[in-house]
Design a protein around this motif. Structure first.
Motif, PDB file in Angstrom:
ATOM      1  N   TYR A   1       1.751 -17.589  39.211  1.00  0.00           N
ATOM      2  CA  TYR A   1       1.233 -18.874  38.736  1.00  0.00           C
ATOM      3  C   TYR A   1      -0.253 -18.796  38.400  1.00  0.00           C
ATOM      4  O   TYR A   1      -0.704 -19.401  37.431  1.00  0.00           O
ATOM      5  CB  TYR A   1       1.497 -19.956  39.796  1.00  0.00           C
ATOM      6  N   GLN A   2      -1.009 -18.045  39.160  1.00  0.00           N
ATOM      7  CA  GLN A   2      -2.440 -17.903  38.890  1.00  0.00           C
ATOM      8  C   GLN A   2      -2.676 -17.231  37.536  1.00  0.00           C
ATOM      9  O   GLN A   2      -3.496 -17.683  36.746  1.00  0.00           O
ATOM     10  CB  GLN A   2      -3.108 -17.084  40.013  1.00  0.00           C
ATOM     11  N   MET A   3      -1.954 -16.146  37.258  1.00  0.00           N
ATOM     12  CA  MET A   3      -2.092 -15.452  35.983  1.00  0.00           C
ATOM     13  C   MET A   3      -1.676 -16.374  34.837  1.00  0.00           C
ATOM     14  O   MET A   3      -2.306 -16.408  33.787  1.00  0.00           O
ATOM     15  CB  MET A   3      -1.246 -14.172  35.986  1.00  0.00           C
ATOM     16  N   TYR A   4      -0.609 -17.135  35.061  1.00  0.00           N
ATOM     17  CA  TYR A   4      -0.156 -18.107  34.071  1.00  0.00           C
ATOM     18  C   TYR A   4      -1.263 -19.129  33.768  1.00  0.00           C
ATOM     19  O   TYR A   4      -1.597 -19.371  32.615  1.00  0.00           O
ATOM     20  CB  TYR A   4       1.100 -18.811  34.584  1.00  0.00           C
ATOM     21  N   GLN A   5      -1.832 -19.721  34.809  1.00  0.00           N
ATOM     22  CA  GLN A   5      -2.869 -20.740  34.615  1.00  0.00           C
ATOM     23  C   GLN A   5      -4.086 -20.189  33.884  1.00  0.00           C
ATOM     24  O   GLN A   5      -4.700 -20.890  33.102  1.00  0.00           O
ATOM     25  CB  GLN A   5      -3.299 -21.338  35.947  1.00  0.00           C
ATOM     26  N   GLU A   6      -4.433 -18.957  34.147  1.00  0.00           N
ATOM     27  CA  GLU A   6      -5.628 -18.365  33.541  1.00  0.00           C
ATOM     28  C   GLU A   6      -5.420 -17.900  32.100  1.00  0.00           C
ATOM     29  O   GLU A   6      -6.376 -17.866  31.327  1.00  0.00           O
ATOM     30  CB  GLU A   6      -6.084 -17.164  34.380  1.00  0.00           C
ATOM     31  N   ASN A   7      -4.195 -17.550  31.719  1.00  0.00           N
ATOM     32  CA  ASN A   7      -3.978 -16.860  30.453  1.00  0.00           C
ATOM     33  C   ASN A   7      -2.982 -17.503  29.502  1.00  0.00           C
ATOM     34  O   ASN A   7      -2.851 -17.062  28.366  1.00  0.00           O
ATOM     35  CB  ASN A   7      -3.507 -15.424  30.731  1.00  0.00           C
ATOM     36  N   ASP A   8      -2.260 -18.496  29.954  1.00  0.00           N
ATOM     37  CA  ASP A   8      -1.134 -18.996  29.173  1.00  0.00           C
ATOM     38  C   ASP A   8      -1.526 -19.889  28.001  1.00  0.00           C
ATOM     39  O   ASP A   8      -2.430 -20.714  28.120  1.00  0.00           O
ATOM     40  CB  ASP A   8      -0.190 -19.790  30.072  1.00  0.00           C
ATOM     41  N   ILE A   9      -0.867 -19.694  26.883  1.00  0.00           N
ATOM     42  CA  ILE A   9      -0.964 -20.587  25.722  1.00  0.00           C
ATOM     43  C   ILE A   9       0.454 -20.857  25.194  1.00  0.00           C
ATOM     44  O   ILE A   9       0.691 -20.917  23.998  1.00  0.00           O
ATOM     45  CB  ILE A   9      -1.873 -20.014  24.613  1.00  0.00           C
ATOM     46  N   HIS A  10       1.414 -21.030  26.129  1.00  0.00           N
ATOM     47  CA  HIS A  10       2.813 -21.147  25.739  1.00  0.00           C
ATOM     48  C   HIS A  10       3.091 -22.308  24.796  1.00  0.00           C
ATOM     49  O   HIS A  10       4.015 -22.229  23.988  1.00  0.00           O
ATOM     50  CB  HIS A  10       3.723 -21.235  26.971  1.00  0.00           C
ATOM     51  N   ALA A  11       2.335 -23.359  24.883  1.00  0.00           N
ATOM     52  CA  ALA A  11       2.583 -24.510  24.021  1.00  0.00           C
ATOM     53  C   ALA A  11       2.308 -24.179  22.555  1.00  0.00           C
ATOM     54  O   ALA A  11       2.992 -24.683  21.660  1.00  0.00           O
ATOM     55  CB  ALA A  11       1.742 -25.700  24.470  1.00  0.00           C
ATOM     56  N   ILE A  12       1.339 -23.324  22.302  1.00  0.00           N
ATOM     57  CA  ILE A  12       1.032 -22.921  20.924  1.00  0.00           C
ATOM     58  C   ILE A  12       2.186 -22.090  20.362  1.00  0.00           C
ATOM     59  O   ILE A  12       2.710 -22.374  19.280  1.00  0.00           O
ATOM     60  CB  ILE A  12      -0.299 -22.143  20.870  1.00  0.00           C
ATOM     61  N   LYS A  13       2.577 -21.062  21.097  1.00  0.00           N
ATOM     62  CA  LYS A  13       3.695 -20.218  20.679  1.00  0.00           C
ATOM     63  C   LYS A  13       4.974 -21.046  20.592  1.00  0.00           C
ATOM     64  O   LYS A  13       5.772 -20.890  19.671  1.00  0.00           O
ATOM     65  CB  LYS A  13       3.863 -19.059  21.672  1.00  0.00           C
ATOM     66  N   GLY A  14       5.173 -21.934  21.550  1.00  0.00           N
ATOM     67  CA  GLY A  14       6.380 -22.753  21.582  1.00  0.00           C
ATOM     68  C   GLY A  14       6.493 -23.701  20.403  1.00  0.00           C
ATOM     69  O   GLY A  14       7.580 -23.904  19.868  1.00  0.00           O
ATOM     70  N   ALA A  15       5.379 -24.287  20.000  1.00  0.00           N
ATOM     71  CA  ALA A  15       5.411 -25.201  18.855  1.00  0.00           C
ATOM     72  C   ALA A  15       5.860 -24.463  17.596  1.00  0.00           C
ATOM     73  O   ALA A  15       6.706 -24.960  16.838  1.00  0.00           O
ATOM     74  CB  ALA A  15       4.043 -25.836  18.646  1.00  0.00           C
ATOM     75  N   ALA A  16       5.318 -23.281  17.384  1.00  0.00           N
ATOM     76  CA  ALA A  16       5.699 -22.487  16.206  1.00  0.00           C
ATOM     77  C   ALA A  16       7.165 -22.067  16.291  1.00  0.00           C
ATOM     78  O   ALA A  16       7.916 -22.179  15.307  1.00  0.00           O
ATOM     79  CB  ALA A  16       4.792 -21.266  16.083  1.00  0.00           C
ATOM     80  N   ARG A  17       7.576 -21.607  17.457  1.00  0.00           N
ATOM     81  CA  ARG A  17       8.963 -21.152  17.636  1.00  0.00           C
ATOM     82  C   ARG A  17       9.932 -22.327  17.475  1.00  0.00           C
ATOM     83  O   ARG A  17      10.981 -22.202  16.826  1.00  0.00           O
ATOM     84  CB  ARG A  17       9.097 -20.508  19.007  1.00  0.00           C
ATOM     85  N   ALA A  18       9.615 -23.476  18.068  1.00  0.00           N
ATOM     86  CA  ALA A  18      10.481 -24.652  17.969  1.00  0.00           C
ATOM     87  C   ALA A  18      10.593 -25.124  16.518  1.00  0.00           C
ATOM     88  O   ALA A  18      11.688 -25.447  16.047  1.00  0.00           O
ATOM     89  CB  ALA A  18       9.952 -25.783  18.859  1.00  0.00           C
ATOM     90  N   HIS A  19       9.476 -25.151  15.816  1.00  0.00           N
ATOM     91  CA  HIS A  19       9.490 -25.610  14.426  1.00  0.00           C
ATOM     92  C   HIS A  19      10.378 -24.713  13.573  1.00  0.00           C
ATOM     93  O   HIS A  19      11.236 -25.192  12.815  1.00  0.00           O
ATOM     94  CB  HIS A  19       8.060 -25.652  13.861  1.00  0.00           C
ATOM     95  N   LYS A  20      10.195 -23.424  13.698  1.00  0.00           N
ATOM     96  CA  LYS A  20      10.986 -22.467  12.915  1.00  0.00           C
ATOM     97  C   LYS A  20      12.476 -22.617  13.228  1.00  0.00           C
ATOM     98  O   LYS A  20      13.317 -22.642  12.323  1.00  0.00           O
ATOM     99  CB  LYS A  20      10.509 -21.048  13.221  1.00  0.00           C
ATOM    100  N   LEU A  21      12.812 -22.740  14.503  1.00  0.00           N
ATOM    101  CA  LEU A  21      14.197 -22.906  14.930  1.00  0.00           C
ATOM    102  C   LEU A  21      14.803 -24.188  14.352  1.00  0.00           C
ATOM    103  O   LEU A  21      15.905 -24.172  13.793  1.00  0.00           O
ATOM    104  CB  LEU A  21      14.262 -22.935  16.456  1.00  0.00           C
ATOM    105  N   LEU A  22      14.091 -25.286  14.489  1.00  0.00           N
ATOM    106  CA  LEU A  22      14.603 -26.573  14.006  1.00  0.00           C
ATOM    107  C   LEU A  22      14.817 -26.570  12.495  1.00  0.00           C
ATOM    108  O   LEU A  22      15.834 -27.073  12.007  1.00  0.00           O
ATOM    109  CB  LEU A  22      13.645 -27.695  14.415  1.00  0.00           C
TER     110      LEU A  22
END
Length: 178
Positions: A70-91
């Motif tokens: 969880y600590q590494m996730y909090q310090e480094n994560d940008i999943h929402a950016i990648k997720g928005a692109a992935r979700a848009h392409k999928l939809l």
């Protein structure tokens, strides 16, 4: 009416792969929460549940020695950016209305502020619904990503949610609020 159902999305190999990384049980709970909040606030529940289901589709596996770091996730994560692109392409590939695909992707992008600089954003009603739905299911230390659910149970919950959305959209005159 609805061009793409939750069941179609749920069974898509991209969703199975990437939502599986971040927790199917969590994704379904957020979609269910999003339905309830959307129905109460006049937001389109079809868009809200899709964004809820896909909100963590951009997660990277922040695991170390088989445990969620969880600590590494909090310090480094940008999943929402990648997720928005992935979700848009999928939809878009699945045939979703293009404006709806954009609104859902933006809700995925803004469901968390963990990667954003300090400050206040003006979220749309749909974006607020997804953020609240996610917050309602969070557990300390990222434990909500560990909850398990078997495929038949998950599919049953998705199918029931699709039925609720269909019923709601037929019985309630809905303003297309994104």
């Amino acid at each position: 009416m609805r061009k793409v159902t939750l069941e179609e999305l749920f069974n898509h190999p991209i969703v199975q792969k990437y939502v599986g990384r971040s927790g199917v049980a969590h994704a379904i709970s957020v979609a269910e929460n999003a339905f309830e909040i959307a129905a109460e606030t006049g937001v389109n529940p079809d868009l809200a549940t899709k964004a809820g289901l896909l909100h963590d589709i951009g997660h990277y596996t922040w695991y170390e020695n088989g445990e969620w770091n969880y600590q590494m996730y909090q310090e480094n994560d940008i999943h929402a950016i990648k997720g928005a692109a992935r979700a848009h392409k999928l939809l878009v590939r699945c045939g979703e209305d293009l404006q709806h695909a954009k609104a859902i992707a933006l809700a995925v992008l803004l469901h968390t502020d963990s990667y954003l600089p300090e400050g206040q954003l003006q979220l749309s009603p749909l974006q607020r619904v997804v953020a609240k739905a996610d917050e309602a299911d969070e557990e300390p230390g990222g434990k909500h990503h560990y909850r398990q659910i078997d495929y038949p149970t998950a599919l049953d919950r998705i199918q029931k949610l699709d039925a609720k959305i269909n019923h709601f959209m037929v019985t309630v005159e809905l303003e297309q609020t994104c």
